[in-house]
Design an enzyme around this catalytic site. Sequence first.
Site, short mmCIF file in Angstrom:
data_model
loop_
_atom_site.label_atom_id
_atom_site.label_comp_id
_atom_site.label_asym_id
_atom_site.label_seq_id
_atom_site.Cartn_x
_atom_site.Cartn_y
_atom_site.Cartn_z
N THR A 146 0.95 -1.47 0.11
CA THR A 146 0.18 -0.15 -0.26
C THR A 146 1.29 1.44 -0.23
O THR A 146 1.31 2.07 -1.12
CB THR A 146 -1.01 -0.28 0.98
N THR B 76 -1.91 -1.60 8.19
CA THR B 76 -2.52 -2.86 8.57
C THR B 76 -1.07 -4.14 8.06
O THR B 76 -0.31 -2.93 7.03
CB THR B 76 -3.23 -3.35 7.29
N ASN C 196 -0.73 10.77 6.09
CA ASN C 196 -1.37 10.34 6.86
C ASN C 196 -2.25 10.98 7.09
O ASN C 196 -3.41 11.50 7.94
CB ASN C 196 -1.04 9.82 8.60
N THR D 153 -8.19 10.68 1.62
CA THR D 153 -8.59 11.46 0.27
C THR D 153 -8.01 12.15 -0.92
O THR D 153 -6.75 11.18 -1.30
CB THR D 153 -9.42 13.39 1.30
#
EC number: 2.3.1.35
Lengths: 407, 407
Positions: A162, A199, A402, A407
Amino acid sequence: MTDYLAGPHDGVAVDGQGPTAAAGFRGAGVTAGLKASGRPDLALIVNDGPSQAGTAVFTTNRVVGAPVMWSRQVITDGKVAAVVLNSGGANVSTGPEGFQDTHATAEKVGEVLGVSAGDVVVCSTGLIGERLPRDLLLAGVDVAAAELRADGGRDAALAIMTTDSVPKLAQITVTTDAGTFTIGGMAKGAGMLAPAMATMLCVITTDADLPSDVLARALPAATSVTFDRVDSDGCMSTSDTVALLASGASGVTPAEDEFIAALRKVTGSLARQLVADAEGASHDVAVSVSGASTQEAAVTVARAITRSNLFKAAIFGNDPNWGRVLAQAGTVPEYIAPFDPLNVDVSINGVMVCRGSRPYADRAEVDLASEREVIIDVDLHAGAESATVWTNDLTHDYVHENSAYST
Amino acid sequence: MTDYLAGPHDGVAVDGQGPTAAAGFRGAGVTAGLKASGRPDLALIVNDGPSQAGTAVFTTNRVVGAPVMWSRQVITDGKVAAVVLNSGGANVSTGPEGFQDTHATAEKVGEVLGVSAGDVVVCSTGLIGERLPRDLLLAGVDVAAAELRADGGRDAALAIMTTDSVPKLAQITVTTDAGTFTIGGMAKGAGMLAPAMATMLCVITTDADLPSDVLARALPAATSVTFDRVDSDGCMSTSDTVALLASGASGVTPAEDEFIAALRKVTGSLARQLVADAEGASHDVAVSVSGASTQEAAVTVARAITRSNLFKAAIFGNDPNWGRVLAQAGTVPEYIAPFDPLNVDVSINGVMVCRGSRPYADRAEVDLASEREVIIDVDLHAGAESATVWTNDLTHDYVHENSAYST
């Protein structure tokens, strides 16, 4: 003191095929279209046996995604035939429909591989609170199944990234009296098993021939001193999963302690790679607490320090602010970590800047700017136990990444 | 739900003389030369009586500065004649010599005021691990004593500022059946009583005639629902001190509950002012947890959310990322806060973006950019208790200010 992360690449190769390094496994990583970026987002790891023993450990968060709810059930019988993982969406807080998406994914994998859906672990990572596009996901499984290769581990690792900037792979081959076996794995994330910046997902495979009850003991024995000793930002994900699969393809059954020792090297390497690639970090920081009365005391004090934003911001500023180290140690209750607050030593990169809770060497002697790694040694003078927890500094880039994630 | 910080200026004036607003007190703020900037750095508050009842609450950190060690002893007899405070150095982890500096400061104040050194509370704020220049400190006490005035409260508030951009003052005059009395106070810091971004110091005075045992009950009754409900960055200072002094000059002895109600307004206003001036913050964030089984459950869940860097960075990015709210609620153990992880509602600025732990209103409906204040409502559907904790967002400026503090 044994810090399994201090020499993480001790015998571990990080440039191989990771989860398909061991005999009996195939892997694939493909683009299902879940990520807006168009980068690979679906990975599949398959255990071709002869054994399909498996286990997993999960986040301890009470809010968990559908994949964790599903996979907890999958591992109860000790059999795991495959792991399917996607980035591009965590499938957390998505209601019964989200659980059906996970279930359908496992069913699809079972169908194309000819295994039971109940033996398919599912992992998802990405934003919380949004449904996954089921059609794209299921079509992606077809593509991945067609791409499965014995050298597909690296592709799989690429597909679960990610905010990671590089894939994390590790493998080791060990020869013991019982014979030679291999353990390999992949991971994604910039945090850790319990707390996590993002995660953390990890799949580890081995061609050792070990029953699931041994795997179920070995995995926490490894994660507790590796992934659990990494705390990038103190945040606990809803999806963290570490799966361990054994194919038995080597025909070798190592002694449990030998297997655990090798497994710790693999998880230690992967954990250390996560720290080194943490979102926006400019320093990797090892906080080593010695002179503690118990392991718990050492870990708790270390963790209190690694969770201090003031401490982490100071490290970013290359400021050897030992007062913030001492202040955090002081937040740990005495019943957990008995020590004399007036008799604590703090060394930063080998310079003892605080001795007996007072200034000692000149803080100007500490060089924080030259190296990415920072070593903080805290001696509590209250016992013989020690532990190390790794974290990162708190940087502008962390805030930036972060604050702009969804968005 | 009573949020003592929601309407902090309810009857409270914030532009007056704060700690010298009540009859019987004089104050001063002068430049002793402790700060490199040359700004005021020494404050003195004197209780001229007729009563000199006093109490204080301190940080719960086990590592404390010499001033806290000293002042803990001062308050044991319930008598406080004066409070001397300095910025420019915290006098923490400075060994026996640092304690002697604090002792000498109290002796000096006692000498110039003609009171016992044992009745002088000392507070220091600034960097940990560096001695204070004792000569400058003692000479500053002489200057401050000569400057003492009944309208010196604001000067005192200015002299205790460190990274504060404005002084924090509050006062209220209350008429009850027993008569009219005043409570005033000043505070510095950008954090809170227990956790603190920077050390939090606060002096509150009243002309009510109350014995020290009443003060000792009233002060924690006020701080526990005001300062303790502010958590700017989760870091606990080694020096936090809140002192409460009563002169009895009004001749009025209010009922204890009426005094506490007024005191809560003053501490609530000061706490809210601290949040509004927190280092580098761009948002003040109220996290209100309702439907909790107990007060502890509500506060613990709220605090778990306010301590999440991921959540705080999202607020900075004006991103209504409710998944990070839910993920933090899930980190609280069930024995502390029983609730169903699949049945939690989250509203952000009045828009219910999550209902029953699933997406509800479109997150695009949430406007975070227009106002500094952000209100997060979390309903656990598990009881009737509620609590609100205030925090700030995590910004580039926070990282900047705290990475460059000591160098």
